[in-house]
Motif scaffolding. Structure first.
Motif, mmCIF file in Angstrom:
data_model
loop_
_atom_site.group_PDB
_atom_site.id
_atom_site.type_symbol
_atom_site.label_atom_id
_atom_site.label_comp_id
_atom_site.label_asym_id
_atom_site.label_seq_id
_atom_site.Cartn_x
_atom_site.Cartn_y
_atom_site.Cartn_z
ATOM 1 N N PRO A 1 72.888 41.229 -2.441
ATOM 2 C CA PRO A 1 71.756 41.295 -3.471
ATOM 3 C C PRO A 1 71.894 41.344 -4.842
ATOM 4 C CG PRO A 1 71.687 43.402 -2.284
ATOM 5 C CD PRO A 1 73.066 42.540 -1.664
ATOM 6 N N HIS A 2 73.123 41.924 -5.264
ATOM 7 C CA HIS A 2 73.338 42.150 -6.900
ATOM 8 C C HIS A 2 74.236 41.009 -7.279
ATOM 9 C CE1 HIS A 2 72.877 46.703 -6.047
ATOM 10 N NE2 HIS A 2 71.769 46.016 -5.994
ATOM 11 N N THR A 3 75.331 40.578 -6.601
ATOM 12 C CA THR A 3 76.324 39.612 -7.113
ATOM 13 C C THR A 3 76.124 38.410 -6.431
ATOM 14 O OG1 THR A 3 77.802 39.848 -5.165
ATOM 15 C CG2 THR A 3 78.092 41.271 -7.028
ATOM 16 N N LEU A 4 75.274 38.159 -5.430
ATOM 17 C CA LEU A 4 74.876 36.870 -4.581
ATOM 18 C C LEU A 4 76.110 36.154 -4.274
ATOM 19 C CD1 LEU A 4 72.014 35.302 -6.963
ATOM 20 C CD2 LEU A 4 72.027 36.812 -4.978
ATOM 21 N N GLU A 5 77.250 37.048 -4.008
ATOM 22 C CA GLU A 5 78.290 36.285 -3.379
ATOM 23 C C GLU A 5 78.068 36.793 -2.004
ATOM 24 O OE1 GLU A 5 81.720 38.409 -5.155
ATOM 25 O OE2 GLU A 5 81.379 37.440 -7.196
ATOM 26 N N PRO A 6 78.640 35.788 -1.003
ATOM 27 C CA PRO A 6 78.829 35.981 0.322
ATOM 28 C C PRO A 6 79.714 37.005 0.773
ATOM 29 C CG PRO A 6 80.216 33.972 -0.395
ATOM 30 C CD PRO A 6 79.482 34.611 -1.357
ATOM 31 N N TYR A 7 79.384 37.685 1.918
ATOM 32 C CA TYR A 7 80.201 38.738 2.582
ATOM 33 C C TYR A 7 79.836 38.478 4.292
ATOM 34 C CZ TYR A 7 76.002 41.910 3.291
ATOM 35 O OH TYR A 7 74.874 42.330 3.859
ATOM 36 N N ILE A 8 80.689 39.276 4.761
ATOM 37 C CA ILE A 8 80.968 39.255 6.183
ATOM 38 C C ILE A 8 80.129 40.724 6.771
ATOM 39 C CG2 ILE A 8 81.839 38.760 8.411
ATOM 40 C CD1 ILE A 8 83.767 36.908 7.085
ATOM 41 N N PRO A 9 78.939 40.794 7.234
ATOM 42 C CA PRO A 9 78.781 41.958 7.736
ATOM 43 C C PRO A 9 79.462 42.544 8.797
ATOM 44 C CG PRO A 9 76.806 40.521 7.676
ATOM 45 C CD PRO A 9 78.035 39.737 7.624
ATOM 46 N N TRP B 1 91.364 36.268 -4.161
ATOM 47 C CA TRP B 1 90.948 34.667 -3.832
ATOM 48 C C TRP B 1 89.793 34.584 -4.858
ATOM 49 C CZ3 TRP B 1 86.217 32.562 -2.336
ATOM 50 C CH2 TRP B 1 86.396 31.019 -2.023
ATOM 51 N N ARG B 2 89.104 35.641 -4.939
ATOM 52 C CA ARG B 2 87.750 35.430 -5.750
ATOM 53 C C ARG B 2 88.010 35.238 -6.989
ATOM 54 N NH1 ARG B 2 85.228 38.850 -9.237
ATOM 55 N NH2 ARG B 2 83.123 38.578 -9.411
ATOM 56 N N GLN B 3 89.181 35.724 -7.652
ATOM 57 C CA GLN B 3 89.471 35.401 -9.165
ATOM 58 C C GLN B 3 90.119 34.032 -9.163
ATOM 59 O OE1 GLN B 3 88.873 37.176 -11.782
ATOM 60 N NE2 GLN B 3 87.853 39.003 -10.359
ATOM 61 N N GLN B 4 90.758 33.694 -8.270
ATOM 62 C CA GLN B 4 91.274 32.103 -8.166
ATOM 63 C C GLN B 4 90.095 31.191 -8.084
ATOM 64 O OE1 GLN B 4 94.089 31.353 -4.959
ATOM 65 N NE2 GLN B 4 93.918 29.186 -5.304
ATOM 66 N N ALA B 5 89.307 31.495 -7.217
ATOM 67 C CA ALA B 5 88.189 30.565 -7.036
ATOM 68 C C ALA B 5 87.423 30.504 -8.336
ATOM 69 C CB ALA B 5 87.179 31.044 -6.060
ATOM 70 N N LEU B 6 87.188 31.560 -8.980
ATOM 71 C CA LEU B 6 86.313 31.662 -10.211
ATOM 72 C C LEU B 6 86.953 30.736 -11.257
ATOM 73 C CD1 LEU B 6 84.885 35.383 -10.546
ATOM 74 C CD2 LEU B 6 83.694 33.249 -9.965
ATOM 75 N N GLN B 7 88.662 31.036 -11.345
ATOM 76 C CA GLN B 7 89.258 30.321 -12.472
ATOM 77 C C GLN B 7 89.184 28.629 -12.246
ATOM 78 O OE1 GLN B 7 93.025 32.243 -12.223
ATOM 79 N NE2 GLN B 7 92.314 34.030 -12.941
ATOM 80 N N GLU B 8 89.255 28.378 -10.995
ATOM 81 C CA GLU B 8 89.337 26.998 -10.426
ATOM 82 C C GLU B 8 87.917 26.232 -10.255
ATOM 83 O OE1 GLU B 8 91.679 26.667 -7.170
ATOM 84 O OE2 GLU B 8 93.706 27.582 -8.038
ATOM 85 N N GLY B 9 87.072 26.998 -10.479
ATOM 86 C CA GLY B 9 85.477 26.620 -10.346
ATOM 87 C C GLY B 9 85.189 26.174 -8.971
ATOM 88 N N LEU B 10 85.827 26.969 -7.939
ATOM 89 C CA LEU B 10 85.602 26.761 -6.620
ATOM 90 C C LEU B 10 84.220 27.347 -6.315
ATOM 91 C CD1 LEU B 10 89.164 27.194 -5.061
ATOM 92 C CD2 LEU B 10 87.935 25.049 -5.667
ATOM 93 N N PRO B 11 83.309 26.675 -5.505
ATOM 94 C CA PRO B 11 81.949 27.191 -5.033
ATOM 95 C C PRO B 11 82.247 28.362 -3.864
ATOM 96 C CG PRO B 11 82.191 25.054 -4.096
ATOM 97 C CD PRO B 11 83.458 25.392 -4.954
ATOM 98 N N PHE B 12 81.378 29.265 -3.993
ATOM 99 C CA PHE B 12 81.707 30.326 -2.830
ATOM 100 C C PHE B 12 80.760 30.083 -1.515
ATOM 101 C CE2 PHE B 12 82.054 33.744 -6.433
ATOM 102 C CZ PHE B 12 83.433 33.685 -6.245
ATOM 103 N N THR B 13 79.778 28.819 -1.613
ATOM 104 C CA THR B 13 79.083 28.383 -0.636
ATOM 105 C C THR B 13 79.199 26.899 -0.559
ATOM 106 O OG1 THR B 13 76.902 28.716 -1.809
ATOM 107 C CG2 THR B 13 77.754 30.603 -0.353
#
Length: 239
Positions: free
Chosen positions: A41-49, A130-142
């Motif tokens: 709810p804070h970062t809006l990043e996906p996670y697996i419960p 992986w999160r940092q790599q995705a941010l650097q490369e502009g990859l979407p999380f969803t």
């Protein structure tokens, strides 16, 4: 009962095909998604419960043991031990020890010497690297995947819907802990847990598994755990 050890199993959960674990959305928005996935709810990043992992692993173990037919599809309960043969009862007790029983069965938990839930699945956040790599490369999380039904006679698409998914290639930090009680047989519950995780990699996590969603891979940090896991052949000699 005496707690003598807590084993921590960590690793990486790798998404091989689009994965969706839905979030209940109480508000319909014009132009919005029909089926959003769960996000922090804070970062809006996906996670697996962790609850999704625990529920799927448990259901797969109950299915493989043949006990699912004895419970009518409901999660295994202590009262289900009645009427089982000795082999089925042994399997059922191991599953109940690993995953626990409901609080309403407190007296039966004590009477059957089941004890506390041994396994605890943590929520899986995006792996930091992986999160940092995705941010650097502009990859979407969803990603958003459009789906529809096909009219068999007219051959036209109808009833379009838009499904949000975690894209293939995403990596999540995986962590599960396993309590060991003095009365537990050596490694039996750890082996059962690893069998359940192996079944998960052969099946699917989340929704729409029959349509190709939710295939995952697990990489473990501990070499001994990795070796045990790789050596598991769930259906060797069966069928």
């Amino acid at each position: 009962m005496q707690l003598i050890d807590i084993t921590e199993i960590t690793g990486t959960l790798i998404v091989k095909t689009g994965l969706r674990i839905g979030a209940g959305d109480t508000e319909m928005r014009i132009g919005g998604l029909d089926n959003p996935i769960i996000k922090h709810p804070h970062t809006l990043e996906p996670y697996i419960p962790g609850s999704s992992l625990k529920g799927k692993v448990r259901s797969l173990l109950e299915m493989k043991s043949g006990l699912m037919g004895k419970t009518g599809g409901e999660p295994l309960k202590i009262r289900d031990l009645q009427g089982l043969d000795e082999g089925q009862k042994t399997e059922a007790r191991k599953i109940l020890k690993l995953f626990g029983a409901g609080g309403a069965e407190a007296e039966q938990i004590a009477a059957q010497d089941i004890g506390p839930t041994r396994v605890a699945f943590a929520d899986c956040p995006l792996e930091d690297e992986w999160r940092q790599q995705a941010l650097q490369e502009g990859l979407p999380f969803t990603e958003v995947k459009s789906e529809n039904a096909i009219n068999r006679i007219e051959g036209v698409a109808q009833h379009p819907r838009f499904m949000e998914r975690i894209p293939a290639g995403a990596r999540f930090a995986f962590r599960v802990t396993l309590k060991k009680m003095a009365e537990d047989e050596t490694d039996h519950l750890e082996n059962l847990l690893l069998l359940g995780l192996k079944l998960l990699t052969l099946d699917a996590l989340g929704g729409c598994g029959s349509r190709g969603y939710g295939r995952i891979e697990l990489e473990f940090h501990d070499q001994n755990i990795r070796k045990k896991f790789d050596g598991i052949t769930p259906f060797a000699g069966e069928g």
